[in-house]
Scaffold this active site. Structure first.
Site, PDB file in Angstrom:
ATOM      1  N   ASP A 190       0.820  -1.206   0.000  1.00 42.13           N
ATOM      2  CA  ASP A 190       0.000   0.000   0.000  1.00 42.13           C
ATOM      3  C   ASP A 190       0.868   1.276   0.000  1.00 42.13           C
ATOM      4  O   ASP A 190       1.982   1.271   0.528  1.00 42.13           O
ATOM      5  CB  ASP A 190      -0.910  -0.026   1.241  1.00 42.13           C
ATOM      6  CG  ASP A 190      -2.079   0.920   1.092  1.00 42.13           C
ATOM      7  OD1 ASP A 190      -2.357   1.371  -0.040  1.00 42.13           O
ATOM      8  OD2 ASP A 190      -2.716   1.218   2.114  1.00 42.13           O
ATOM      9  N   GLY A 195      -0.079   5.332  -4.494  1.00 45.38           N
ATOM     10  CA  GLY A 195      -0.757   6.558  -4.918  1.00 45.38           C
ATOM     11  C   GLY A 195      -0.291   7.764  -4.127  1.00 45.38           C
ATOM     12  O   GLY A 195       0.031   8.822  -4.693  1.00 45.38           O
ATOM     13  N   ARG A 196      -0.225   7.586  -2.796  1.00 43.98           N
ATOM     14  CA  ARG A 196       0.198   8.718  -1.942  1.00 43.98           C
ATOM     15  C   ARG A 196       1.662   9.078  -2.179  1.00 43.98           C
ATOM     16  O   ARG A 196       2.047  10.238  -2.147  1.00 43.98           O
ATOM     17  CB  ARG A 196      -0.052   8.370  -0.461  1.00 43.98           C
ATOM     18  CG  ARG A 196      -1.514   8.529  -0.073  1.00 43.98           C
ATOM     19  CD  ARG A 196      -1.823   7.886   1.233  1.00 43.98           C
ATOM     20  NE  ARG A 196      -1.837   6.430   1.106  1.00 43.98           N
ATOM     21  CZ  ARG A 196      -1.654   5.583   2.097  1.00 43.98           C
ATOM     22  NH1 ARG A 196      -1.406   6.032   3.313  1.00 43.98           N
ATOM     23  NH2 ARG A 196      -1.699   4.289   1.904  1.00 43.98           N
ATOM     24  N   GLU A 218       1.657 -13.015  12.542  1.00 41.36           N
ATOM     25  CA  GLU A 218       2.116 -11.802  13.223  1.00 41.36           C
ATOM     26  C   GLU A 218       1.899 -10.648  12.248  1.00 41.36           C
ATOM     27  O   GLU A 218       2.208 -10.764  11.061  1.00 41.36           O
ATOM     28  CB  GLU A 218       3.608 -11.923  13.569  1.00 41.36           C
ATOM     29  CG  GLU A 218       3.921 -13.024  14.560  1.00 41.36           C
ATOM     30  CD  GLU A 218       3.294 -12.787  15.933  1.00 41.36           C
ATOM     31  OE1 GLU A 218       3.207 -11.616  16.360  1.00 41.36           O
ATOM     32  OE2 GLU A 218       2.867 -13.777  16.561  1.00 41.36           O
ATOM     33  N   ASN A 252     -10.268  -3.569  -6.227  1.00 40.35           N
ATOM     34  CA  ASN A 252      -9.481  -2.649  -7.071  1.00 40.35           C
ATOM     35  C   ASN A 252     -10.068  -2.485  -8.484  1.00 40.35           C
ATOM     36  O   ASN A 252      -9.761  -1.516  -9.176  1.00 40.35           O
ATOM     37  CB  ASN A 252      -8.012  -3.097  -7.184  1.00 40.35           C
ATOM     38  CG  ASN A 252      -7.203  -2.848  -5.939  1.00 40.35           C
ATOM     39  OD1 ASN A 252      -6.219  -3.538  -5.678  1.00 40.35           O
ATOM     40  ND2 ASN A 252      -7.585  -1.858  -5.139  1.00 40.35           N
ATOM     41  N   TRP A 253     -10.963  -3.398  -8.904  1.00 34.80           N
ATOM     42  CA  TRP A 253     -11.602  -3.238 -10.218  1.00 34.80           C
ATOM     43  C   TRP A 253     -12.428  -1.953 -10.269  1.00 34.80           C
ATOM     44  O   TRP A 253     -12.728  -1.448 -11.350  1.00 34.80           O
ATOM     45  CB  TRP A 253     -12.518  -4.425 -10.535  1.00 34.80           C
ATOM     46  CG  TRP A 253     -11.800  -5.720 -10.800  1.00 34.80           C
ATOM     47  CD1 TRP A 253     -11.836  -6.839 -10.033  1.00 34.80           C
ATOM     48  CD2 TRP A 253     -10.928  -6.038 -11.908  1.00 34.80           C
ATOM     49  NE1 TRP A 253     -11.045  -7.834 -10.583  1.00 34.80           N
ATOM     50  CE2 TRP A 253     -10.492  -7.367 -11.735  1.00 34.80           C
ATOM     51  CE3 TRP A 253     -10.481  -5.326 -13.028  1.00 34.80           C
ATOM     52  CZ2 TRP A 253      -9.630  -8.004 -12.631  1.00 34.80           C
ATOM     53  CZ3 TRP A 253      -9.617  -5.959 -13.922  1.00 34.80           C
ATOM     54  CH2 TRP A 253      -9.213  -7.269 -13.715  1.00 34.80           C
ATOM     55  N   THR A 283     -10.112  -7.748  -5.472  1.00 38.14           N
ATOM     56  CA  THR A 283     -11.401  -7.758  -6.184  1.00 38.14           C
ATOM     57  C   THR A 283     -11.991  -6.342  -6.176  1.00 38.14           C
ATOM     58  O   THR A 283     -12.634  -5.929  -7.131  1.00 38.14           O
ATOM     59  CB  THR A 283     -12.396  -8.754  -5.519  1.00 38.14           C
ATOM     60  OG1 THR A 283     -12.271  -8.633  -4.101  1.00 38.14           O
ATOM     61  CG2 THR A 283     -12.110 -10.176  -5.902  1.00 38.14           C
ATOM     62  N   ARG A 297      -5.089  -2.080   8.677  1.00 40.51           N
ATOM     63  CA  ARG A 297      -6.232  -2.951   8.413  1.00 40.51           C
ATOM     64  C   ARG A 297      -5.815  -4.068   7.459  1.00 40.51           C
ATOM     65  O   ARG A 297      -4.734  -4.030   6.881  1.00 40.51           O
ATOM     66  CB  ARG A 297      -7.409  -2.143   7.858  1.00 40.51           C
ATOM     67  CG  ARG A 297      -7.081  -1.286   6.661  1.00 40.51           C
ATOM     68  CD  ARG A 297      -8.314  -0.542   6.134  1.00 40.51           C
ATOM     69  NE  ARG A 297      -7.944   0.388   5.107  1.00 40.51           N
ATOM     70  CZ  ARG A 297      -7.932   1.725   5.238  1.00 40.51           C
ATOM     71  NH1 ARG A 297      -8.289   2.288   6.369  1.00 40.51           N
ATOM     72  NH2 ARG A 297      -7.559   2.496   4.227  1.00 40.51           N
TER      73      ARG A 297
HETATM   74  C1  FPP Z   1      -1.863  -0.170  -3.406  1.00 39.16           C
HETATM   75  O1  FPP Z   1      -1.438   1.177  -3.310  1.00 39.16           O
HETATM   76  C2  FPP Z   1      -1.230  -0.831  -4.560  1.00 39.16           C
HETATM   77  C3  FPP Z   1      -1.886  -1.427  -5.580  1.00 39.16           C
HETATM   78  C4  FPP Z   1      -3.361  -1.503  -5.650  1.00 39.16           C
HETATM   79  C5  FPP Z   1      -1.154  -2.010  -6.730  1.00 39.16           C
HETATM   80  C6  FPP Z   1       0.116  -2.735  -6.432  1.00 39.16           C
HETATM   81  C7  FPP Z   1       0.863  -2.970  -7.676  1.00 39.16           C
HETATM   82  C8  FPP Z   1       2.206  -2.858  -7.849  1.00 39.16           C
HETATM   83  C9  FPP Z   1       3.122  -2.632  -6.724  1.00 39.16           C
HETATM   84  C10 FPP Z   1       2.837  -2.950  -9.182  1.00 39.16           C
HETATM   85  C11 FPP Z   1       2.811  -4.211  -9.945  1.00 39.16           C
HETATM   86  C12 FPP Z   1       2.985  -5.474  -9.185  1.00 39.16           C
HETATM   87  C13 FPP Z   1       3.754  -6.515  -9.564  1.00 39.16           C
HETATM   88  C14 FPP Z   1       3.613  -7.797  -8.829  1.00 39.16           C
HETATM   89  C15 FPP Z   1       4.749  -6.437 -10.649  1.00 39.16           C
HETATM   90  P1  FPP Z   1      -2.509   2.328  -3.505  1.00 39.16           P
HETATM   91  O2  FPP Z   1      -2.630   2.620  -4.949  1.00 39.16           O
HETATM   92  O3  FPP Z   1      -3.789   1.949  -2.832  1.00 39.16           O
HETATM   93  O4  FPP Z   1      -1.841   3.537  -2.757  1.00 39.16           O
HETATM   94  P2  FPP Z   1      -2.572   4.685  -1.907  1.00 39.16           P
HETATM   95  O5  FPP Z   1      -3.206   4.000  -0.730  1.00 39.16           O
HETATM   96  O6  FPP Z   1      -1.468   5.573  -1.515  1.00 39.16           O
HETATM   97  O7  FPP Z   1      -3.574   5.322  -2.814  1.00 39.16           O
END
Ligand code: FPP
Length: 227
Positions: free
Chosen positions: A2, A5-6, A189, A50-51, A48, A176
């Site tokens: 996670d 984006g931030r 853990e 994230n779609w 699921t 979470r």
């Molecule tokens: C969550 O951060 C991240 C994702 C939903 C995507 C994760 C994907 C990658 C790291 C790249 C590709 C993966 C592989 C296995 C090559 P967020 O976008 O929710 O961040 P935020 O909470 O700051 O908005």
């Protein structure tokens, strides 16, 4: 994973820039696990839920998956890493699905690290799927209801060939679980860090593991019973 984006927003960039740099962090962590002889690493790459993100972001993430798989296939194979995937894989775009299946096939006999990508994954969906499969077997007299135990459930999960989770790391500061491996983390853990995923390095992984090593896992027993 996670905080992509931030991380990008802090730098005045688009969210997709965060995901691109997130993919680089994946490489560091996979290498770190191989060096430390961690046998199983599961990355929550796309849920699921994230779609529901903007179409452009979903498309970029799918493209990034294809390009990362294409780019890393040789390194994965040379380092004896076996690729695995869990989730509703049929929901993935055809190109992602076929690239994924290619890499899984090529690396299937490797045994140093099993790298599992959770893609279009949701733990509740996995559990619904498990209940459905077991119900069909009960209906067809393949399993009797009295015989349903933890082992039977485990054998019907997407993670059927994987052990329970020992350590769950969530980056990005949120504390979470977000529908991740709910059954499998019963005794895991938990480790939360404020570091955004694109900044997460091998050293951060080591810190998390050192922290884990200092914990006492009692599995319901007392400290005295363990010693
Ligand atoms: C969550 O951060 C991240 C994702 C939903 C995507 C994760 C994907 C990658 C790291 C790249 C590709 C993966 C592989 C296995 C090559 P967020 O976008 O929710 O961040 P935020 O909470 O700051 O908005």
């Amino acid at each position: 994973m996670d905080g992509n984006g931030r991380w990008a927003k802090q730098k005045g960039k688009l969210r997709v820039f965060g995901h691109e740099n997130g993919a680089k962090a994946v490489k560091q962590v996979v290498e770190g696990c191989a060096e430390l002889d961690v046998k199983n690493l599961t990355l929550y790459a796309f849920s699921t839920e994230n779609w529901k993100r903007p179409k452009l972001e979903v498309q970029t993430l799918m493209k990034l998956l294809i390009s990362s798989l294409k780019k890393e296939i040789k390194t994965l194979h040379d380092n004896k890493i076996k690729l695995n995937a869990i989730g509703n894989l049929q929901a993935l775009p055809t190109k992602v699905y076929s690239e994924l299946m290619d890499v899984i096939e090529i690396t299937k006999d490797n045994s140093k690290v099993t790298l599992t990508l959770a893609l279009s994954y949701g733990s509740r969906e996995e559990l619904i799927n498990t209940v459905k499969q077991i119900s069909i077997k009960v209906k067809n007299n393949i399993i009797s209801p009295e015989k349903i135990d933890e082992l039977v459930i485990n054998q019907h999960l997407y993670t059927q060939n994987l052990p329970d989770v020992d350590l769950l790391i969530r980056t990005g500061g949120e504390q979470r679980i977000s529908n991740f491996l709910l059954w499998q983390i019963a005794y895991a853990e938990l480790y939360f860090t404020n570091v955004f995923w694109p900044d997460f390095t091998k050293e951060h992984l080591y810190e998390a593991i050192i922290n884990y090593q200092k914990r006492e896992r009692r599995f319901g027993k007392t400290s005295e019973q363990l010693s």
